[in-house]
Design a protein around this motif. Structure first.
Motif, PDB file in Angstrom:
ATOM      1  N   ASP A 275     -27.823-124.727  82.310  1.00 27.35           N
ATOM      2  CA  ASP A 275     -29.382-124.618  82.534  1.00 27.35           C
ATOM      3  C   ASP A 275     -30.726-124.473  81.658  1.00 27.35           C
ATOM      4  O   ASP A 275     -29.678-123.717  80.017  1.00 27.35           O
ATOM      5  N   GLN A 276     -31.436-125.139  81.370  1.00 29.98           N
ATOM      6  CA  GLN A 276     -32.046-124.783  80.370  1.00 29.98           C
ATOM      7  C   GLN A 276     -33.130-123.606  80.120  1.00 29.98           C
ATOM      8  O   GLN A 276     -33.197-122.835  78.580  1.00 29.98           O
ATOM      9  N   ASP A 277     -32.842-122.335  81.007  1.00 32.88           N
ATOM     10  CA  ASP A 277     -33.367-120.907  80.548  1.00 32.88           C
ATOM     11  C   ASP A 277     -32.643-120.323  79.713  1.00 32.88           C
ATOM     12  O   ASP A 277     -32.710-119.679  79.262  1.00 32.88           O
ATOM     13  N   TYR A 278     -31.287-121.349  80.228  1.00 32.22           N
ATOM     14  CA  TYR A 278     -30.348-120.110  79.574  1.00 32.22           C
ATOM     15  C   TYR A 278     -30.044-120.398  77.461  1.00 32.22           C
ATOM     16  O   TYR A 278     -30.265-119.722  76.696  1.00 32.22           O
TER      17      TYR A 278
ATOM     18  N   GLY B 279     -31.563-117.746  74.772  1.00 37.32           N
ATOM     19  CA  GLY B 279     -30.432-117.767  73.323  1.00 37.32           C
ATOM     20  C   GLY B 279     -31.124-118.230  72.312  1.00 37.32           C
ATOM     21  O   GLY B 279     -30.807-117.917  70.923  1.00 37.32           O
ATOM     22  N   LEU B 280     -31.871-119.410  72.738  1.00 36.39           N
ATOM     23  CA  LEU B 280     -32.856-119.430  70.637  1.00 36.39           C
ATOM     24  C   LEU B 280     -34.043-119.014  70.655  1.00 36.39           C
ATOM     25  O   LEU B 280     -33.991-118.261  69.124  1.00 36.39           O
ATOM     26  N   LEU B 281     -34.331-118.331  71.679  1.00 38.56           N
ATOM     27  CA  LEU B 281     -35.031-116.905  71.162  1.00 38.56           C
ATOM     28  C   LEU B 281     -34.291-115.780  71.003  1.00 38.56           C
ATOM     29  O   LEU B 281     -35.136-115.160  69.664  1.00 38.56           O
ATOM     30  N   LEU B 282     -33.314-115.687  71.273  1.00 42.07           N
ATOM     31  CA  LEU B 282     -32.345-114.436  70.374  1.00 42.07           C
ATOM     32  C   LEU B 282     -31.992-114.907  69.167  1.00 42.07           C
ATOM     33  O   LEU B 282     -31.551-114.110  68.218  1.00 42.07           O
TER      34      LEU B 282
ATOM     35  N   THR C 264     -32.228-113.517  64.568  1.00 41.66           N
ATOM     36  CA  THR C 264     -30.961-112.813  63.774  1.00 41.66           C
ATOM     37  C   THR C 264     -30.965-113.621  62.541  1.00 41.66           C
ATOM     38  O   THR C 264     -30.126-113.397  61.091  1.00 41.66           O
ATOM     39  N   LEU C 265     -31.003-114.812  62.660  1.00 44.81           N
ATOM     40  CA  LEU C 265     -30.506-116.058  61.971  1.00 44.81           C
ATOM     41  C   LEU C 265     -31.671-116.244  60.444  1.00 44.81           C
ATOM     42  O   LEU C 265     -31.025-116.474  59.246  1.00 44.81           O
ATOM     43  N   VAL C 266     -32.603-115.751  60.359  1.00 46.46           N
ATOM     44  CA  VAL C 266     -34.221-115.280  59.920  1.00 46.46           C
ATOM     45  C   VAL C 266     -34.025-114.095  58.597  1.00 46.46           C
ATOM     46  O   VAL C 266     -33.864-114.609  58.062  1.00 46.46           O
ATOM     47  N   LEU C 267     -33.276-113.305  59.410  1.00 46.64           N
ATOM     48  CA  LEU C 267     -33.574-112.423  58.768  1.00 46.64           C
ATOM     49  C   LEU C 267     -32.069-112.767  58.140  1.00 46.64           C
ATOM     50  O   LEU C 267     -31.915-111.569  57.148  1.00 46.64           O
TER      51      LEU C 267
ATOM     52  N   PHE D  35     -40.250-112.033  70.674  1.00 48.20           N
ATOM     53  CA  PHE D  35     -39.283-113.078  71.150  1.00 48.20           C
ATOM     54  C   PHE D  35     -37.879-112.700  72.295  1.00 48.20           C
ATOM     55  O   PHE D  35     -37.832-112.883  72.985  1.00 48.20           O
ATOM     56  N   TYR D  36     -37.847-111.171  72.356  1.00 45.07           N
ATOM     57  CA  TYR D  36     -36.817-110.795  72.397  1.00 45.07           C
ATOM     58  C   TYR D  36     -37.708-110.329  73.769  1.00 45.07           C
ATOM     59  O   TYR D  36     -36.784-110.650  75.069  1.00 45.07           O
ATOM     60  N   LEU D  37     -38.509-110.010  74.438  1.00 46.60           N
ATOM     61  CA  LEU D  37     -39.586-109.542  75.585  1.00 46.60           C
ATOM     62  C   LEU D  37     -39.535-110.786  76.460  1.00 46.60           C
ATOM     63  O   LEU D  37     -39.604-110.896  77.081  1.00 46.60           O
ATOM     64  N   ILE D  38     -39.618-111.856  75.292  1.00 44.52           N
ATOM     65  CA  ILE D  38     -40.141-113.510  76.305  1.00 44.52           C
ATOM     66  C   ILE D  38     -39.200-113.462  76.884  1.00 44.52           C
ATOM     67  O   ILE D  38     -38.641-114.576  78.064  1.00 44.52           O
ATOM     68  N   ALA D  39     -36.958-113.744  76.084  1.00 41.85           N
ATOM     69  CA  ALA D  39     -36.221-113.846  76.443  1.00 41.85           C
ATOM     70  C   ALA D  39     -35.572-112.984  77.566  1.00 41.85           C
ATOM     71  O   ALA D  39     -34.976-113.857  78.502  1.00 41.85           O
TER      72      ALA D  39
END
Length: 66
Positions: free
Chosen positions: A2-5, A9-12, A16-19, A52-56
């Motif tokens: 599903d596109q929502d997942y 997942g990208l927003l989460l 994490t990857l940047v930090l 990002f977490y809020l939007i997810a």
């Protein structure tokens, strides 16, 4: 899948990857208000990651309901 997942997942994953990419921001310049780049970059990402977490969370709540 599903596109929502995928979007949630990208927003989460992005903050994490940047930090985790420490060599990208492990330096002193440029400074901001006397703080080395290392510190103010992480502080800035606290707010960005929260957004990002809020939007997810909103995407998943809309998907599953409360």
């Amino acid at each position: 899948m599903d596109q929502d997942y995928v979007i949630a997942g990208l927003l989460l994953a992005i903050p994490t990857l940047v930090l985790l990419a420490l060599p990208l921001y492990n330096r002193e310049t440029p400074t901001f208000l006397g703080l080395p780049f290392f510190y103010w970059f992480q502080g800035l990402w606290l707010f960005i990651a929260s957004l990002f977490y809020l939007i997810a969370a909103r995407i998943l709540v809309r998907r599953f309901g409360e």
